[in-house]
Write a protein that holds these residues in place. Structure first.
Motif, PDB file in Angstrom:
ATOM      1  N   ALA A 120      30.293  25.453  71.270  1.00 29.81           N
ATOM      2  CA  ALA A 120      29.013  25.804  71.886  1.00 29.81           C
ATOM      3  C   ALA A 120      29.197  26.955  72.865  1.00 29.81           C
ATOM      4  O   ALA A 120      30.187  27.015  73.598  1.00 29.81           O
ATOM      5  CB  ALA A 120      28.424  24.593  72.605  1.00 29.81           C
ATOM      6  N   ALA A 121      28.233  27.874  72.864  1.00 27.83           N
ATOM      7  CA  ALA A 121      28.305  29.001  73.800  1.00 27.83           C
ATOM      8  C   ALA A 121      28.255  28.506  75.241  1.00 27.83           C
ATOM      9  O   ALA A 121      29.021  28.954  76.097  1.00 27.83           O
ATOM     10  CB  ALA A 121      27.159  29.969  73.527  1.00 27.83           C
ATOM     11  N   ASP A 122      27.354  27.579  75.531  1.00 27.61           N
ATOM     12  CA  ASP A 122      27.282  26.910  76.834  1.00 27.61           C
ATOM     13  C   ASP A 122      27.418  25.412  76.575  1.00 27.61           C
ATOM     14  O   ASP A 122      26.501  24.790  76.040  1.00 27.61           O
ATOM     15  CB  ASP A 122      25.958  27.195  77.545  1.00 27.61           C
ATOM     16  N   LYS A 123      28.544  24.857  76.956  1.00 26.34           N
ATOM     17  CA  LYS A 123      28.821  23.450  76.662  1.00 26.34           C
ATOM     18  C   LYS A 123      28.212  22.569  77.752  1.00 26.34           C
ATOM     19  O   LYS A 123      28.713  22.510  78.873  1.00 26.34           O
ATOM     20  CB  LYS A 123      30.329  23.221  76.573  1.00 26.34           C
ATOM     21  N   ILE A 124      27.115  21.899  77.417  1.00 23.52           N
ATOM     22  CA  ILE A 124      26.422  21.021  78.362  1.00 23.52           C
ATOM     23  C   ILE A 124      26.694  19.579  77.962  1.00 23.52           C
ATOM     24  O   ILE A 124      26.239  19.127  76.908  1.00 23.52           O
ATOM     25  CB  ILE A 124      24.903  21.284  78.374  1.00 23.52           C
ATOM     26  N   THR A 125      27.447  18.866  78.769  1.00 21.49           N
ATOM     27  CA  THR A 125      27.732  17.469  78.474  1.00 21.49           C
ATOM     28  C   THR A 125      26.544  16.595  78.871  1.00 21.49           C
ATOM     29  O   THR A 125      25.629  17.032  79.576  1.00 21.49           O
ATOM     30  CB  THR A 125      28.980  16.992  79.225  1.00 21.49           C
ATOM     31  N   GLN A 126      26.577  15.349  78.416  1.00 17.96           N
ATOM     32  CA  GLN A 126      25.513  14.409  78.763  1.00 17.96           C
ATOM     33  C   GLN A 126      25.449  14.199  80.270  1.00 17.96           C
ATOM     34  O   GLN A 126      24.366  14.111  80.860  1.00 17.96           O
ATOM     35  CB  GLN A 126      25.773  13.069  78.049  1.00 17.96           C
ATOM     36  N   GLN A 127      26.629  14.139  80.911  1.00 19.55           N
ATOM     37  CA  GLN A 127      26.665  13.932  82.359  1.00 19.55           C
ATOM     38  C   GLN A 127      26.046  15.117  83.097  1.00 19.55           C
ATOM     39  O   GLN A 127      25.277  14.941  84.047  1.00 19.55           O
ATOM     40  CB  GLN A 127      28.114  13.729  82.829  1.00 19.55           C
ATOM     41  N   GLU A 128      26.373  16.323  82.654  1.00 23.50           N
ATOM     42  CA  GLU A 128      25.816  17.504  83.317  1.00 23.50           C
ATOM     43  C   GLU A 128      24.312  17.595  83.095  1.00 23.50           C
ATOM     44  O   GLU A 128      23.560  17.991  83.992  1.00 23.50           O
ATOM     45  CB  GLU A 128      26.502  18.768  82.800  1.00 23.50           C
ATOM     46  N   TYR A 129      23.873  17.218  81.907  1.00 22.95           N
ATOM     47  CA  TYR A 129      22.440  17.254  81.605  1.00 22.95           C
ATOM     48  C   TYR A 129      21.658  16.350  82.556  1.00 22.95           C
ATOM     49  O   TYR A 129      20.650  16.755  83.145  1.00 22.95           O
ATOM     50  CB  TYR A 129      22.221  16.828  80.152  1.00 22.95           C
ATOM     51  N   HIS A 130      22.140  15.120  82.729  1.00 21.19           N
ATOM     52  CA  HIS A 130      21.432  14.190  83.613  1.00 21.19           C
ATOM     53  C   HIS A 130      21.588  14.593  85.079  1.00 21.19           C
ATOM     54  O   HIS A 130      20.666  14.389  85.884  1.00 21.19           O
ATOM     55  CB  HIS A 130      21.947  12.769  83.394  1.00 21.19           C
ATOM     56  N   ALA A 131      22.738  15.165  85.439  1.00 20.32           N
ATOM     57  CA  ALA A 131      22.914  15.646  86.817  1.00 20.32           C
ATOM     58  C   ALA A 131      21.926  16.768  87.124  1.00 20.32           C
ATOM     59  O   ALA A 131      21.377  16.844  88.231  1.00 20.32           O
ATOM     60  CB  ALA A 131      24.348  16.133  87.019  1.00 20.32           C
ATOM     61  N   SER A 178      38.465  24.330  83.117  1.00 17.87           N
ATOM     62  CA  SER A 178      38.869  25.192  82.008  1.00 17.87           C
ATOM     63  C   SER A 178      37.656  25.889  81.409  1.00 17.87           C
ATOM     64  O   SER A 178      36.528  25.390  81.474  1.00 17.87           O
ATOM     65  CB  SER A 178      39.574  24.366  80.927  1.00 17.87           C
ATOM     66  N   ALA A 179      37.908  27.043  80.816  1.00 19.08           N
ATOM     67  CA  ALA A 179      36.826  27.781  80.163  1.00 19.08           C
ATOM     68  C   ALA A 179      36.245  26.982  79.007  1.00 19.08           C
ATOM     69  O   ALA A 179      35.056  27.082  78.706  1.00 19.08           O
ATOM     70  CB  ALA A 179      37.349  29.127  79.669  1.00 19.08           C
ATOM     71  N   ARG A 180      37.071  26.173  78.377  1.00 18.60           N
ATOM     72  CA  ARG A 180      36.596  25.364  77.253  1.00 18.60           C
ATOM     73  C   ARG A 180      35.536  24.364  77.698  1.00 18.60           C
ATOM     74  O   ARG A 180      34.630  24.022  76.936  1.00 18.60           O
ATOM     75  CB  ARG A 180      37.782  24.637  76.614  1.00 18.60           C
ATOM     76  N   ALA A 181      35.636  23.890  78.951  1.00 19.27           N
ATOM     77  CA  ALA A 181      34.642  22.944  79.468  1.00 19.27           C
ATOM     78  C   ALA A 181      33.319  23.627  79.784  1.00 19.27           C
ATOM     79  O   ALA A 181      32.290  22.956  79.904  1.00 19.27           O
ATOM     80  CB  ALA A 181      35.178  22.247  80.718  1.00 19.27           C
TER      81      ALA A 181
END
Length: 534
Positions: A198-209, A291-294
């Motif tokens: 993903a170009a911008d990796k948005i995790t479930q935790q970040e989404y809810h935060a 990390s950039a991957r995150a």
């Protein structure tokens, strides 16, 4: 643009999954929506089917299977897997995607990729946050009910046998993503390449935060608007989003990694290191690199180096004779307001004429930006600016006080959790002590455990005067709630703190501007007097 999400759940209450699929829920707090009588409301439109089970008795059948194989008995086991196929909202109009059609796709997908498992397949047409995108939930029991034939994605013999767990590997996940892409392409639906990072990796935790932070920011801004103050920010950014924005801003200007590293540190306080062919970033308020991957593929080493090289070529093409000591370089204006430097007290400016000239230019820039700031925010008098600064300062103090109060409550809850665990772990020893015939020798043999029990009992009684101790589950739930509340309050505090610092800078610059004008007027009056005397 169908996407696939996966959530592993340790919740042993399979019935809650059925309730979520059938009944309306507050998506922000994840609680059912109730009517006036306290009953849950059915969703307006949904399609529910079961594989290898009756959808209405999914919970009972899963529990029976778990008991049969003696699995999923402990709290730390994954009880179910939740997959969500979320379709592009444009598919509704562009490709006639309906709930029935999406449900058929979901059933086909579940049969092909989760054979042997008890599964619920449910399609909702309302979308998250009112987006209107059709999405399908596939919830499977982590325990396989039937033996299956070996598949391309199975790695071990037990991955095909009944009574063993669903084993999601990287290869299996890639298979699931490719399978979804193939179905969507066959059906003519919008689709992206799920196999690429993903170009911008948005995790479930970040989404809810982000959602929680935006809600807290909106509440704080409503208070400001009620007081007639223009909010400084209207969009909440998570810590990762701030890093992404900072990287994107600097990457547009940097022509080399060294320049990128220097500007990112100078303007945003973010350290960047190049280690083993990967970039990692460290903001000032963290101790561990991200990390950039995150963050996403837009922020990895290879892409940024290509951008730097392209920037360097464009710069050379547009200004081939530019030199590092070009005097125009000092005209760069930072995005944040800075204090005007007092040349009379600046030792370096007194010692270096060139530096003094540079400071003068910088001061003019900051004065101009300060005047623009005042006009933009409607401060038509110094008193209004001062009143706003004082108001923000009081709100900052209140927000800090609230956060400290919640932090103190959280500290007490943590203490209760600690001593309740100590109490429970030594309770059996103390019970044996009470039953023993020779208490003196028993106490000597178990002095440490008995002392811990008595200490824990004493402290727990201090926290619970009524003698009724809370359960560990209640304490952990309270801790989680207080932690969320504390983080939100500190976010509010930092918001007002940044706002107050900015207003202080504006006030100081205004004082400097007014002081400079008065000095100029005084000198002009003095020169006129001297001319008249001559």
């Amino acid at each position: 643009m169908a996407i696939l999400k996966h959530i592993a759940s340790k919740n042993s209450n399979y019935g809650s999954a059925i309730d979520y699929l059938k009944y309306q829920h507050d998506e922000f707090h994840l609680v059912p929506v109730l009517d006036e009588s306290g009953n849950m409301l059915l969703r307006e439109e949904f399609y529910l089917d079961g594989l290898n089970c009756n959808p209405e008795t999914f919970d009972l059948e899963c529990e029976l299977l778990n008991q049969q194989h003696h699995k999923n008995n402990t709290y730390d086991e994954i009880k179910s897997h939740h997959y969500i196929i979320s379709h592009d909202p444009r598919d509704n109009a562009d490709h006639d995607l309906t709930g029935e059609r999406a449900q058929a796709i979901g059933l086909e997908y579940a049969k092909a990729n989760f054979p042997g498992h008890q599964a619920l397949v449910c399609t909702h047409t309302d979308g998250n946050n009112g987006t209107g995108n059709i999405h399908t939930h596939i919830i499977i029991n982590s325990l396989r009910k039937f033996d299956i034939e070996p598949q391309t994605y199975t790695e071990r013999p037990i991955d095909c046998k009944a009574g063993y767990k669903h084993h999601l590997t990287k290869d299996y996940l890639k298979h699931l993503q490719k399978s979804l892409m193939d179905i969507c392409q066959r059906e003519g639906l919008h689709q992206v390449d799920l196999l690429s990072p993903a170009a911008d990796k948005i995790t479930q935790q970040e989404y809810h935060a982000q959602r929680r932070g935006q809600l807290n920011l909106d509440i704080a801004n409503m208070e400001l608007l009620g007081d007639g103050i223009t909010p400084m920010h209207t969009t909440f950014e998570t810590d990762k989003e701030k890093i992404r924005n900072a990287i994107s801003d600097i990457a547009e200007r940097a022509t080399s990694f060294d320049e990128f590293q220097r500007l990112l540190k100078a303007e945003y306080g973010i350290l960047v290191k190049d280690h083993r062919g990967r970039f990692s970033y460290l903001p000032a308020d963290r101790q561990k690199f991200i990390s950039a991957r995150a963050l996403g593929s837009n922020y990895d080493r290879d892409r940024l180096l290509r951008i730097f090289a392209e920037n360097a070529r464009n710069k050379e093409r547009n200004n081939p004779h530019w030199a590092a000591d070009d005097p125009m370089a000092i005209l760069f204006i930072k995005s944040d307001l800075r204090l005007v430097v007092d040349l009379q007290t600046c030792v370096k400016a007194q010692q270096s004429r060139a530096y003094a000239q540079k400071v003068k230019i910088s001061n003019l820039q900051q004065m101009a930006r300060t005047v623009a700031y005042v006009q933009e925010h409607g401060y038509d008098s110094y008193e209004k600016l001062s009143d706003t600064t004082n108001t923000i300062q009081s709100k900052m103090a209140k927000a800090r006080s609230d956060a400290k109060f919640t932090e103190a409550k959280l500290k007490k809850v943590n203490e209760q959790i600690c001593y309740l665990g100590q109490y429970l772990s030594t309770k059996s020893v103390y019970g044996d002590f009470l039953k023993s015939g020779n208490k003196k020798s028993f106490r000597q043999a178990h002095a440490e455990d008995i002392a811990k029990y008595e200490e824990a009992l004493r402290i727990l009684k201090q926290h619970s005067p009524d003698g009724k101790f809370p359960t560990m589950k209640d304490l952990r739930a309270e801790k989680e709630q207080l932690t969320i509340q504390k983080d939100a309050q500190y976010d509010t505090y930092h918001y007002f703190k940044d706002y107050h610092r900015e207003l202080q800078t504006v006030c100081a610059n205004i004082d400097n501007i007014l002081g400079t004008e008065r000095e100029v007027q005084r000198k002009q009056q003095q020169s006129r007097k001297n001319e008249h005397s001559l």
